[in-house]
Design an enzyme around this catalytic site. Structure first.
Site, PDB file in Angstrom:
ATOM      1  N   ASP B  50       0.586  -1.566  -0.256  1.00  0.00           N
ATOM      2  CA  ASP B  50       0.261  -0.037   0.168  1.00  0.00           C
ATOM      3  C   ASP B  50       0.792   1.195  -0.096  1.00  0.00           C
ATOM      4  OD1 ASP B  50      -2.897  -1.181   1.794  1.00  0.00           O
ATOM      5  OD2 ASP B  50      -1.563  -1.928   0.806  1.00  0.00           O
ATOM      6  N   HIS B  52      -1.143   4.782  -0.192  1.00  0.00           N
ATOM      7  CA  HIS B  52      -2.303   5.309   0.258  1.00  0.00           C
ATOM      8  C   HIS B  52      -1.383   6.872   0.759  1.00  0.00           C
ATOM      9  CE1 HIS B  52      -5.226   2.659   1.892  1.00  0.00           C
ATOM     10  NE2 HIS B  52      -4.354   2.252   2.128  1.00  0.00           N
ATOM     11  N   ASP B  78      -4.104  -0.148  -3.979  1.00  0.00           N
ATOM     12  CA  ASP B  78      -4.350   0.623  -2.249  1.00  0.00           C
ATOM     13  C   ASP B  78      -3.078   2.283  -2.648  1.00  0.00           C
ATOM     14  OD1 ASP B  78      -5.374   0.097   0.525  1.00  0.00           O
ATOM     15  OD2 ASP B  78      -6.460   0.103  -0.538  1.00  0.00           O
ATOM     16  N   ASP B  81      -6.158   7.790  -1.135  1.00  0.00           N
ATOM     17  CA  ASP B  81      -7.381   7.746   0.252  1.00  0.00           C
ATOM     18  C   ASP B  81      -6.126   7.820   1.062  1.00  0.00           C
ATOM     19  OD1 ASP B  81      -9.887   5.620  -0.078  1.00  0.00           O
ATOM     20  OD2 ASP B  81      -9.868   7.812   0.035  1.00  0.00           O
ATOM     21  N   ARG B  82      -5.980   8.122   2.363  1.00  0.00           N
ATOM     22  CA  ARG B  82      -5.784   9.099   4.006  1.00  0.00           C
ATOM     23  C   ARG B  82      -4.202   9.966   3.388  1.00  0.00           C
ATOM     24  NH1 ARG B  82      -7.043   3.748   5.827  1.00  0.00           N
ATOM     25  NH2 ARG B  82      -8.587   3.844   7.272  1.00  0.00           N
ATOM     26  N   ASN B 110      -8.473  -2.163  -2.404  1.00  0.00           N
ATOM     27  CA  ASN B 110      -9.330  -2.359  -1.950  1.00  0.00           C
ATOM     28  C   ASN B 110     -10.307  -0.456  -1.456  1.00  0.00           C
ATOM     29  OD1 ASN B 110      -8.290  -2.289   0.671  1.00  0.00           O
ATOM     30  ND2 ASN B 110     -10.404  -1.754   1.939  1.00  0.00           N
ATOM     31  N   HIS B 111      -9.171   0.216  -1.506  1.00  0.00           N
ATOM     32  CA  HIS B 111      -9.348   1.566  -1.776  1.00  0.00           C
ATOM     33  C   HIS B 111      -9.975   1.968  -3.428  1.00  0.00           C
ATOM     34  CE1 HIS B 111      -9.054   3.016   2.307  1.00  0.00           C
ATOM     35  NE2 HIS B 111      -8.492   1.994   2.588  1.00  0.00           N
ATOM     36  N   HIS B 160      -3.752  -8.151  -3.834  1.00  0.00           N
ATOM     37  CA  HIS B 160      -4.149  -6.920  -2.493  1.00  0.00           C
ATOM     38  C   HIS B 160      -4.980  -7.909  -1.458  1.00  0.00           C
ATOM     39  CE1 HIS B 160      -4.660  -3.238  -0.378  1.00  0.00           C
ATOM     40  NE2 HIS B 160      -6.031  -3.362  -0.359  1.00  0.00           N
ATOM     41  N   ARG B 207     -13.773  -6.404   9.216  1.00  0.00           N
ATOM     42  CA  ARG B 207     -14.177  -5.442   8.054  1.00  0.00           C
ATOM     43  C   ARG B 207     -15.127  -5.388   7.946  1.00  0.00           C
ATOM     44  NH1 ARG B 207      -9.061  -3.536   5.935  1.00  0.00           N
ATOM     45  NH2 ARG B 207      -6.520  -4.906   6.880  1.00  0.00           N
ATOM     46  N   HIS B 234      -2.502  -5.220   2.666  1.00  0.00           N
ATOM     47  CA  HIS B 234      -3.520  -4.635   2.885  1.00  0.00           C
ATOM     48  C   HIS B 234      -3.399  -4.303   4.275  1.00  0.00           C
ATOM     49  CE1 HIS B 234      -8.182  -4.909   2.986  1.00  0.00           C
ATOM     50  NE2 HIS B 234      -8.285  -6.018   3.415  1.00  0.00           N
TER      51      HIS B 234
END
Lengths: 585, 303
Positions: B50, B52, B78, B81-82, B110-111, B160, B207, B234
């Site tokens: 990831d 991010h 991923d 995001d963030r 998944n993002h 992922h 989750r 992940h």
């Protein structure tokens, strides 16, 4: 004037009026940015009689919009007819000077100062002074705060009677019940100092300065330091000692760390204009107090300025030795990382100031301690300035004292530290000479070409070029090339790439003969490597080496190799091979 | 669109024009649409987890692992995001993919979907930087076309999240229709949401999507498909990577000091020609490297 023409001239203003009613902030902002254009379109008279009054009513809007409005108003002097009419822009600015948002007020004060520059003395007396008075005696603290910023520009341009009134107004603002106003006044004081004349300075402004330095708000007190700086530039030695130093000393012992921090921050600016003797007698002890402060931020800030201060008092070597160096030794054992990092940064610059003997005796043991710290920024700061030190202490002393520790850093865990050491090596090489370098450093230098970090391998390869420039291409051929050729046989494809990169950057130093006879055969072997990345890099390398090869070599040896690569199934290999072939034809 | 110019702009953590982004995304889709659900990768390759949106830490990663023009990379999803620079990060990797499609492979995380990016920062970032949601729409279109898994040299499987109870063999993955918004359930969702756990078989995931899976599941999957290792991302690892189940599965995490507060180190996994494994770790880029020159564009207005 016919109605039609009149309409044409007012029309842009009507458009502006409409737009400023729009809901979308962006559109309002855009139209405000065009005020100058509108003013130009409607002409000077209408700007004064209609545009400005309209803008005076547009001062109830969001802060973002008001900020732009203040900014644009400051640009309108030429459109109202020059300095003579500049005062007509004051009304909307006066309103803006009282709004809540600090940023808008600050921009407004700037704009007022800007247009006042175009105004003559008479206009300032007649128009700016009343505005200032109105603001300074206003009901809301916001307007009084803005007023403080206008004193200096007003003061210079008015008559004696008005000057006295201005000083009285300013004095009232310094004693204002609201801290925000006192803050603005403290800021304004530094700017006013050059203009009031020595007598008023002593009798009125200095007492105000002392009072603000004792304010119960620390945010006001810390501005006293800036005022000290301003005063240090104007006062005589004796005046400075009498009036400023006592205040400075109490700021350095203030109960709020922010004030003490300010003293440390501005210290060298303060001490610069005054005689070293005064600094030595009165300021050094203040500085040492800051170096021993309880608060880490203050110690760090002061530590960063050690070299600069010692530079200012360099005639007094014994003071440096007896008073400052012992404190430095204590700082090297400070528990805070930031202090040690700051110390590492400033202590290398001290070497040229205190000379060889002192450096060897007092500073070298300090460098050794710092280089053994586990904090990478400390090590980085020492190594990147090691050159300065070497020039002071000579290479023999360096070799016997610091070098063994530096050599340990070749393999430091942090790659940026290793990088700094690599950058330093060529400077060492020049001073150490070939003999010394061969025995101790060649193996380590070559091991960097196999470092796990890509950036290090690149720096190491470029480092080889610098070394070759110092020691010559024969040395390179004898000592470096055999190692580099071995890299081409390493299993990891990235190391093979590093080998090829090293040969590319060394080619200019080695010359056509070596490239053709030694290098080309070795790298051609890679054309049947199983990994596509090696082959694409080979194509790139061959293209870079073309300028160093003879025409018939290119035709007989390079071209067939590239043709083979151009048929590879990997598109990148094909691309780079084709690009090289295109360069040949 | 001049791909070299776009890469140049993005490499400084700046964003190209909205129009250039549209063209970039279209070009990327043209390439990604041809790729299978299971990418076949010939080793050597460097596997990364990831990111991010931590652009400057991605630069650190390239400083460590090698230039993306000369090194083979696989990113396991991923990207957004963030972090503060999700857009620049994703577009940079996308531009690199367009420039050297054979050197760099990117998988879906998944993002990489509309629902999650609306909540965790990517959508907001796009609106803040462009004033509207167009750029976000172009990117989510690209997400729909990203591949799901990779098979390196027939023996290392990369995904992922993890495994799915509906997928027993790798061939089954090829049957999935992946070109859609990430579903809430089913094999495609499972593979991007599942986590390994110290149990034997399957369990419900906290989750709320995917499952948790254990030792037996991994061993069976590897045996059935002739694999020596599963690599996935992940989940945050303080040490950058974490082996499980007798080194038959490993989590690789490539966002150091995750979310600018976790204090973890990051890792990449270098797979050699002969499937040798070497982990390399790295820390967050120092403060001095994290500078972005902000360009202000004031829209012009004509009377």
């Amino acid at each position: 004037m016919s109605d039609q023409k009149k309409d044409d001239e007012i029309y842009p203003i009507a458009v502006l009026v409409e737009e400023l009613k729009n809901e979308d902030v962006q559109l309002r902002l855009n139209s405000l940015r065009q005020i100058s254009t509108i003013a130009q379109a409607v002409g000077q008279e209408r700007t004064r009689s209609e545009l400005i009054p309209f803008l005076n009513d547009a001062t109830d809007d969001e802060d973002e919009v008001l900020l732009v409005l203040a900014d644009e108003l400051g640009n309108l002097v030429e459109f109202v007819g020059g300095g003579e009419y500049a005062h007509t822009i004051l009304p909307p600015l006066t309103t803006l000077a009282s709004v809540e948002e600090t940023v808008v007020r600050e921009k407004t004060v700037e704009a007022i100062k800007k247009i006042s520059k175009e105004m003559g003395e008479d206009q300032i007396q007649e128009f700016l002074y009343p505005v200032l008075k109105q603001l300074a005696t206003g009901k809301w603290f916001t307007s009084r705060s803005s007023a403080c910023g206008l004193f200096s520009i007003c003061y210079q341009n008015v008559d004696e009677e008005t000057k006295t009134e201005l000083r009285q107004l300013f004095s009232d603002l310094c004693k204002d019940p609201t801290p925000m106003v006192r803050r603005s006044a403290a800021k304004g004081l530094a700017v006013l100092v050059p203009y009031v004349g020595r007598e008023n300075l002593r009798k009125e402004l200095i007492p105000l300065f002392v009072k603000l330095a004792e304010d119960d708000q620390d945010r006001v007190r810390l501005l006293a330091v800036d005022n000290c700086v301003a005063l240090s530039k104007i006062l005589t030695e004796d005046e400075f000692i009498t009036y400023v130093i006592p205040t400075l000393k109490s700021c350095a012992k203030d109960r709020s760390w922010r004030v003490r921090y300010m003293v440390a921050e501005r210290f060298c600016q303060l001490s610069e204009p005054i005689e070293p003797e005064v600094t030595k007698n009165d300021l050094v002890e203040v500085f040492i107090g800051l170096l021993k402060d309880n608060e880490e931020e203050v110690r760090t800030c002061a530590t960063l300025r050690i070299a600069e201060l010692c530079g200012q008092i360099r005639v007094y070597q014994d003071v440096i030795k007896d008073a400052i160096l012992p404190v430095i030794e204590e700082l090297s054992k400070d528990f805070s990382d930031n202090v040690k990092i700051a110390l590492a940064a400033s202590v290398t610059e001290l070497a040229p100031i205190i000379g060889k003997e002192m450096t060897v005796e007092k500073l070298v043991p300090l460098y050794l301690d710092l280089l053994k710290e586990d904090i990478s920024d400390v090590k980085l700061n020492i190594i990147s300035k090691l050159d300065t030190v070497t020039q002071v202490i000579t290479i023999e002393v360096l070799a016997s004292t610091l070098l063994p520790v530096v050599v340990e850093l070749f393999e430091d865990r942090q790659w940026r530290v290793r990088n700094a050491v690599i950058e330093y090596i060529p400077k060492l090489a020049i001073q150490l000479g070939v003999q010394f370098f061969d025995e101790k450093l060649t193996d380590l230098t070559m091991s960097w070409l196999k470092d796990s970090v890509f950036k290090i391998r690149q720096t190491a390869a470029r480092n080889l070029v610098k070394l070759t420039k110092v020691f010559g291409s024969d040395w390179c051929m004898e000592h470096l090339l055999p190692h580099i050729f071995k890299l081409l046989e390493e299993p990891n494809y990235k190391i093979k790439q590093t080998g090829m990169y090293s040969l590319t950057v060394l080619a200019p130093e080695l010359g056509n003969e070596i490239v053709t006879e030694k290098i080309l055969p070795k790298i051609k072997n890679l054309k049947s490597d199983k990994v596509a990345n090696v082959k694409l890099y080979l194509a790139k390398t061959l293209k870079s080496l073309l300028p160093y090869l003879e025409e018939n070599t290119i035709q007989q040896e390079v071209k067939p190799c590239l043709n083979e690569l151009a048929k590879d199934e990997d598109p990148d290999v094909k691309h780079f091979a084709t690009s090289a072939l295109n360069k040949i034809s | 669109m001049d791909i070299d110019k776009v890469i140049e702009v993005l490499s400084k953590c700046q964003t190209p024009s909205e129009y250039e982004i549209k063209q970039l995304c279209n070009k990327a889709i043209e390439i990604l649409i041809e790729e299978a659900n299971v990418l076949r990768i010939v080793p050597p390759v460097t596997i990364c987890g990831d990111i991010h949106g931590q652009f400057f830490d991605l630069v650190e990663l390239f400083d460590l692992g090698g230039s993306p023009f000369e090194t083979n990379y696989l990113f396991m999803g991923d990207f957004v995001d963030r972090g503060y620079y999700s857009l620049e990060t994703f577009l940079y990797l996308l531009a690199l993919k367009v420039k050297n499609p054979r050197r760099i492979s990117i998988l879906r995380g998944n993002h990489e979907c509309r629902q999650i990016t609306k909540v965790y920062g990517f959508y907001l970032e796009c609106v803040k930087k462009y004033g509207n949601g167009n750029v976000w729409r172009y990117c989510t279109e690209v997400f729909d076309h990203l591949s799901l898994t990779a098979l390196i040299g027939n023996s290392i499987f990369s995904v992922h999240g993890g495994l799915s109870p509906s997928i027993k063999t790798i061939n089954q993955i090829s049957l999935i229709n992946r070109k859609q918004e990430l579903p809430h359930e089913g094999p495609m969702s499972d593979m991007l949401w599942s986590d390994p756990e110290s149990i034997q078989n399957w369990g419900m995931s906290p989750r709320g999507a995917g499952f948790i899976f254990g030792n037996e599941v991994v061993k069976n999957f590897n045996r059935t498909n002739g694999l020596s290792l599963i690599t996935r991302a992940h989940q945050l690892c303080m040490d950058g990577f974490q082996y499980m189940f007798d080194e038959s599965l490993v989590t690789v995490w490539s966002a150091p000091n995750y979310f600018y507060r976790s204090g973890n180190i990051a890792a990449i996994l270098e797979i050699g020609e002969n499937l040798t494994r070497q982990f390399k770790t790295f820390k967050a880029a120092p403060k001095e490297k994290r500078i972005v020159k902000v360009k202000m564009s004031i829209p012009k207005y004509f009377l």
